[in-house]
Design an enzyme around this catalytic site. Structure first.
Site, PDB file in Angstrom:
ATOM      1  N   HIS A 145      25.345  42.609  45.960  1.00  0.00           N
ATOM      2  CA  HIS A 145      25.557  42.650  47.830  1.00  0.00           C
ATOM      3  C   HIS A 145      25.757  44.161  48.072  1.00  0.00           C
ATOM      4  O   HIS A 145      26.462  44.068  49.361  1.00  0.00           O
ATOM      5  CB  HIS A 145      25.449  41.465  47.931  1.00  0.00           C
ATOM      6  CG  HIS A 145      27.086  41.245  48.293  1.00  0.00           C
ATOM      7  ND1 HIS A 145      27.922  40.596  46.006  1.00  0.00           N
ATOM      8  CD2 HIS A 145      27.968  41.166  48.491  1.00  0.00           C
ATOM      9  CE1 HIS A 145      28.808  40.923  46.569  1.00  0.00           C
ATOM     10  NE2 HIS A 145      28.944  40.991  47.881  1.00  0.00           N
ATOM     11  N   ASP A 146      27.359  44.646  47.221  1.00  0.00           N
ATOM     12  CA  ASP A 146      27.622  45.796  47.945  1.00  0.00           C
ATOM     13  C   ASP A 146      27.001  46.749  47.495  1.00  0.00           C
ATOM     14  O   ASP A 146      27.915  48.224  47.550  1.00  0.00           O
ATOM     15  CB  ASP A 146      29.173  45.510  46.850  1.00  0.00           C
ATOM     16  CG  ASP A 146      29.515  44.062  47.726  1.00  0.00           C
ATOM     17  OD1 ASP A 146      29.348  43.919  48.531  1.00  0.00           O
ATOM     18  OD2 ASP A 146      30.577  43.635  46.719  1.00  0.00           O
ATOM     19  N   GLU A 162      34.834  39.343  39.389  1.00  0.00           N
ATOM     20  CA  GLU A 162      34.493  40.432  40.166  1.00  0.00           C
ATOM     21  C   GLU A 162      35.491  40.966  39.453  1.00  0.00           C
ATOM     22  O   GLU A 162      37.423  40.795  40.580  1.00  0.00           O
ATOM     23  CB  GLU A 162      34.303  40.075  41.604  1.00  0.00           C
ATOM     24  CG  GLU A 162      34.417  41.763  41.871  1.00  0.00           C
ATOM     25  CD  GLU A 162      33.562  42.060  43.357  1.00  0.00           C
ATOM     26  OE1 GLU A 162      33.047  42.787  44.112  1.00  0.00           O
ATOM     27  OE2 GLU A 162      34.532  40.939  43.756  1.00  0.00           O
ATOM     28  N   ASP A 197      35.761  36.175  43.312  1.00  0.00           N
ATOM     29  CA  ASP A 197      36.029  37.793  44.414  1.00  0.00           C
ATOM     30  C   ASP A 197      37.051  38.695  43.371  1.00  0.00           C
ATOM     31  O   ASP A 197      38.345  37.506  44.166  1.00  0.00           O
ATOM     32  CB  ASP A 197      35.729  37.189  45.755  1.00  0.00           C
ATOM     33  CG  ASP A 197      35.586  38.550  46.370  1.00  0.00           C
ATOM     34  OD1 ASP A 197      34.762  39.101  46.196  1.00  0.00           O
ATOM     35  OD2 ASP A 197      36.647  38.964  47.261  1.00  0.00           O
ATOM     36  N   ASP A 218      30.528  31.411  44.697  1.00  0.00           N
ATOM     37  CA  ASP A 218      31.451  32.515  45.212  1.00  0.00           C
ATOM     38  C   ASP A 218      33.202  31.953  45.232  1.00  0.00           C
ATOM     39  O   ASP A 218      32.958  31.082  46.304  1.00  0.00           O
ATOM     40  CB  ASP A 218      30.725  33.365  46.205  1.00  0.00           C
ATOM     41  CG  ASP A 218      31.167  34.549  46.023  1.00  0.00           C
ATOM     42  OD1 ASP A 218      32.276  35.397  45.640  1.00  0.00           O
ATOM     43  OD2 ASP A 218      30.322  35.717  45.992  1.00  0.00           O
TER      44      ASP A 218
END
Ligand code: ISL
Ligand code: CA
Length: 531
Positions: free
Chosen positions: A314-315, A245, A192, A99
């Protein structure tokens, strides 16, 4: 499209390291834990692991607030552990992507600490101003916090100050970090919130219900420029890829980031399909509407050059609880969603636990939550006089902790021998890897079967996508390659449905043991249509 790049021909599995496997029984998942499960991932058919942040961090936002980009958080292990993970994965033919969180650092990063001094050369690494503007943060509230006599910008929590990409030194630092990891042999980055990194101006924004200021930093030309530089000066020197993302992007904006001739990113995570069950923002859920959901997926399939297909991360809440029925039709709906995830055009991403049908947390009290965003929303709701039951309901539906409960390896958990950092789901009794491996009819074995089919199949990997039928419950689409054709039929509801038209061909895979002349609850199947 004839020759696929390695990342187009791969199954990606996302690991949230805190919740995956704890090797030393401190209640926190770690890198040696991941190494111990590589054989499991190999067996599943995973080609690439996306590792959520393992860098040194004060963990205000579970690692998305980085204090040192070149060090491993002690909770997760050491740099030797990380090197070993890369090596052990490689032995099994698995690559790792990291990430890359560069919109912001932690407020405990040395650059930020230095930048508090107005005369420091690091002052300009961040956005320091005498007065805040009216922008609001992703986690609600003002995007500015006062420190000494000045304010700094943070689109996320106040412990995540935004980096200033107008400063060429910041870009140099990022290049250096990327080289550092790529030289270790990783295969790329998940970037991210990459489409908000470059702020055009710091003028006030148009008042919006959420994210006032967005028009000044969303998908800016400056962001495209940064990405082109990183591509040319870093990524092009390695066999590696990037997946961005990208919050709130349209299909057009997605293409502007990923079309090969643009030379920016390789693919992006869109959010439009994840927004089809909400009003305005994720805290206000509507009933799941398959039609809206499938139309959105279909549009992305048709319009976007190469998709990163995902139903969980994960969100996000767990897909079986959100788009399926995690009680009466747990197995059926989880498998039907697997079919969707793995038969679309693009690179499939599976989030840890999705392959065994892990569900939402169903916590009953605010004390059970750990996520900072959940706590903030709960407090904000209180200020706005939302009743307690309603605030808890909001979290039950949308809290990020739904996806962050420890991975369920065995009936008793199998994640740790001590107290896990976040409560385990009691349904580990019934939903766990150990039992799933033994049961030929399990969700896990369905994933394995499907992955195996996909791996040797040009229609699924390269075929074009056409939607044939979308209703309030049913989604039928085809994949076509070289004159050969699959038809995928999904019933996204528990209602028994008639086929909208007759479907002939050989059954390749289905989540029911036999074929019927109706579509049963959450039935999903793939048929090979003869020439
Ligand atoms: O879950 C969200 C808030 O409601 C999303 O808007 C999320 O914040 C957004 O997708 C950005 O997410 C990424 O960056 C955040 C981090 O907290 C998330 O975990 C990460 O996926 C800040 O780094
Ligand atoms: Ca541990």
């Amino acid at each position: 499209m004839s020759n696929l790049k390695f990342w187009q021909d791969a199954i990606v599995y996302q690991i949230y390291p805190r919740s995956f496997m704890d090797s030393n029984n401190d209640g926190i998942g770690d890198i040696p834990g991941i190494i111990s499960k590589l054989d499991y991932l190999k067996e599943l058919g995973v080609d690439i692991i996306w590792l959520s942040p393992v860098y040194d961090s004060p963990n205000d936002d579970n690692g998305y607030d980085i204090r040192d980009y070149k060090a491993i958080h002690k909770d997760f292990g050491t740099m030797e552990d990380m090197d070993k993970l890369i090596l052990e994965a490689k032995k099994r033919g698995i690559r790792i992507i990291m990430d890359l969180v560069i919109n912001h650092t932690s407020d405990e990063h040395p650059w930020f600490i230095e930048s508090k001094n107005p005369d420091s050369p690091y002052r300009n690494y961040y956005y320091w101003r005498d007065k805040p503007n009216n922008w609001t943060s992703f986690f609600s509230g003002s995007a500015w916090t006062k420190e000494n006599d000045a304010y700094y910008l943070h689109l996320f929590s106040k412990k995540q100050p935004d980096l200033n990409f107008h400063n060429p030194k910041v870009l140099d630092e990022v290049k250096d970090i990327m080289h550092f990891w790529l030289k270790k042999g990783i295969a790329g980055f998940r970037c991210d919130v990459i489409n908000v990194i470059f702020k055009n101006t710091l003028d006030d924004g148009k008042k919006r219900l959420v994210l006032t200021g967005l028009e000044h930093y969303h998908s800016t030309e400056g962001c495209h420029r940064v990405l082109k530089t990183l591509r040319k000066e870093v990524m092009d020197h390695y066999e590696a890829f990037t997946v961005g993302e990208t919050v709130l992007v349209t299909t057009k904006q997605a293409n502007e980031l990923i079309l090969p001739e643009r030379e920016e990113l390789d693919m992006v995570f869109g959010f439009e399909h994840m927004e089809t069950d909400q009003i305005n923002n994720k805290w206000f859920k509507t009933k799941f509407k398959p039609k809206k959901f499938m139309r959105t997926i279909s549009r992305w399939q048709k319009e976007v050059y190469w998709n990163a297909n995902y139903l969980e991360n994960h969100d996000q809440p767990r897909s079986v609880s959100r788009f399926g029925d995690d009680k009466m039709y747990h197995k059926e709906s989880a498998k039907m969603l697997a079919l969707l995830n793995l038969t679309l055009k693009g690179t499939p991403y599976i989030y840890e636990g999705q392959e065994i049908g892990m569900t939402n947390a169903y916590f009953k009290s605010i004390d059970e939550y750990e996520d900072l965003e959940s706590k903030r929303i709960y407090a904000l709701g209180k200020k706005l006089l939302f009743p307690k039951w309603y605030r808890l309901k909001m979290l039950r539906n949308a809290s990020r902790d739904n996806a962050r409960q420890p991975m369920q390896w065995t009936k008793t958990g199998g994640f740790t021998l001590s107290t896990p950092w976040l409560k385990e789901n009691p349904n580990k009794q019934d939903i766990n890897v150990f039992d799933s491996r033994k049961d030929p009819d399990s969700i896990l074995n369905f994933y394995k079967k499907l992955i195996k089919i996909r791996k040797n199949d040009d229609i699924l990997k390269k075929g074009s996508f056409n939607d044939l039928y979308i209703s309030n419950a049913i989604f039928i689409y085809e994949r076509v390659y070289d004159g050969e054709r699959y038809m995928i039929v999904l019933n996204m509801s528990k209602k028994i449905k008639r086929y909208p038209f007759e479907v002939y061909g050989d059954l390749v895979i289905s989540n029911y043991p036999d074929r019927a002349n109706v579509l049963r609850s959450y039935e999903g199947l793939m048929i090979k249509v003869s020439k």
